[in-house]
Design a protein around this motif. Structure first.
Motif, short mmCIF file in Angstrom:
data_model
loop_
_atom_site.label_atom_id
_atom_site.label_comp_id
_atom_site.label_asym_id
_atom_site.label_seq_id
_atom_site.Cartn_x
_atom_site.Cartn_y
_atom_site.Cartn_z
N ASP A 138 -63.31 29.48 -31.55
CA ASP A 138 -62.42 28.55 -30.87
C ASP A 138 -62.42 27.26 -31.69
O ASP A 138 -63.46 26.62 -31.84
CB ASP A 138 -62.92 28.29 -29.44
N ARG A 190 -60.06 23.70 -33.45
CA ARG A 190 -58.91 22.81 -33.50
C ARG A 190 -58.44 22.68 -34.95
O ARG A 190 -59.24 22.55 -35.87
CB ARG A 190 -59.26 21.43 -32.95
N ARG A 216 -54.82 24.13 -31.16
CA ARG A 216 -56.09 24.76 -30.83
C ARG A 216 -55.89 26.27 -30.85
O ARG A 216 -54.95 26.78 -30.25
CB ARG A 216 -56.60 24.31 -29.47
#
Length: 335
Positions: A111, A113, A118
């Motif tokens: 996960d 950015r 994102r």
């Protein structure tokens, strides 16, 4: 590219046996090696044949099609931790592998950015045997990650998915042409459905471009320049894993009239989406042949050579099998 969460679970399959899942107890610690791995993973994923689509909220029976999207939403909202979410994904992937393949690999889930965006990425990473040199300068066997062999991978644009007006192509996943059932099983695991046909949309875009060049009656050199500009832009978007934006492409094709190509598409109603996932194979097959001499001007797409157009090298002549309707009508009027 700040990494918010990352973890690796191992799926090991001995010949003829059920896959064994070895889950990680905790997330990965940030490191330069992890950053480099993720950069290589993104490049490898962008180069793969992919499907583009979205989550299917419910089945025809009104049931949730897959727990993946529900569990991910719960994780993003703080209802469950990332480690638990990733373990559940790994368990289902191990079951999928058991049904279709005998292979081993490490499941990486990240996960992160990227600027204002994102993304959640997951990929089953395979290994290959190699060699290295240790601190005593001796040759030793080593296991290396083989990113080019990656057969199961997906990337989700979280912001688009959870936005007010999500597109129909915020989710992409590998679509191995040699493993149809596996690809279908992977899509089912994600609860995904294709929202746009990348190959078909790319072909329609190239058809629209060919019509535009013909309508504008561009000189040979200008036609080649615009063709090169289109292919260069589309190929760059493909290498970055980004869609072709019609308005942006129109600006690339003509800085003096930046909306000319865009208006041509809209006026002719080709039915194209504002953003098109580029299909690299279709792009690589597209080039225009053009020539002008002695009052004769000929231009056609390269993919028509061998089908609608044939070249007889011995006689040095072109054979057109399907004469354009407008030209055919003009020729008939001369009879």
């Amino acid at each position: 590219m700040p990494i918010l969460h990352s973890i690796i679970h191992r799926i090991d399959t001995a010949s003829g046996e059920t896959p064994t899942l070895t889950p990680a107890a905790e997330e990965l610690a940030p490191s330069a090696a992890l950053d480099d791995l993720l950069a290589g993973l993104n490049d490898a994923f962008n180069a793969k044949p992919k499907a583009w689509g979205h989550f299917v909220d419910t089945t025809p029976e009104g049931e949730v099609s897959s727990p993946f999207a529900t569990e991910l939403a719960d994780t993003l909202d703080g209802g469950r931790d990332f480690v638990t979410f990733s373990r559940d994904v790994a368990k289902r992937l191990a079951e999928l592998i058991s049904d279709h393949l005998t292979l081993s690999g490490d499941l990486l889930i990240v996960d992160q950015r990227v600027g204002d965006a994102r993304y959640l990425s997951l990929a089953l990473l395979h290994h290959r045997s190699g060699f290295g040199v240790d601190d005593d300068l001796a040759v030793v066997p080593v296991r290396q990650l083989n990113l080019t062999q990656m057969s199961l991978a997906a990337r989700l644009d979280i912001n688009q998915w959870r936005g007010d007006s999500p597109s129909k192509q915020y989710l992409s996943w590998t679509k191995d042409r040699g493993g149809k059932k596996l690809a279908e099983g992977f899509a089912a695991l994600l609860g995904a459905a294709e929202g746009v046909d990348a190959t078909g949309e790319t072909r329609t875009l190239l058809k629209a471009f060919s019509d535009y060049v013909e309508h504008e009656d561009l000189p040979e050199e200008a036609s080649r320049e615009k063709t090169d500009a289109l292919i260069d832009y589309a190929s760059e978007q493909a290498s970055r894993g980004e869609p072709i934006t019609l308005e942006e492409l129109s600006e690339v094709l003509d800085e003096q009239q930046p909306r000319a190509f865009y208006e041509h598409i809209r006026n002719a109603d080709y039915g194209l989406s504002p953003e098109i996932p580029p299909d690299k194979r279709t792009l690589n097959q597209f080039r225009r042949f053009a020539g002008r001499s002695g009052g004769v001007s000929i231009s056609f797409d390269s993919h028509l050579l061998g089908s609608s157009v044939e070249y007889d090298e011995d006689q040095d002549r072109l054979i057109i099998k399907q004469v354009p309707k407008q030209l055919r009508e003009q020729l008939k009027r001369q009879d």
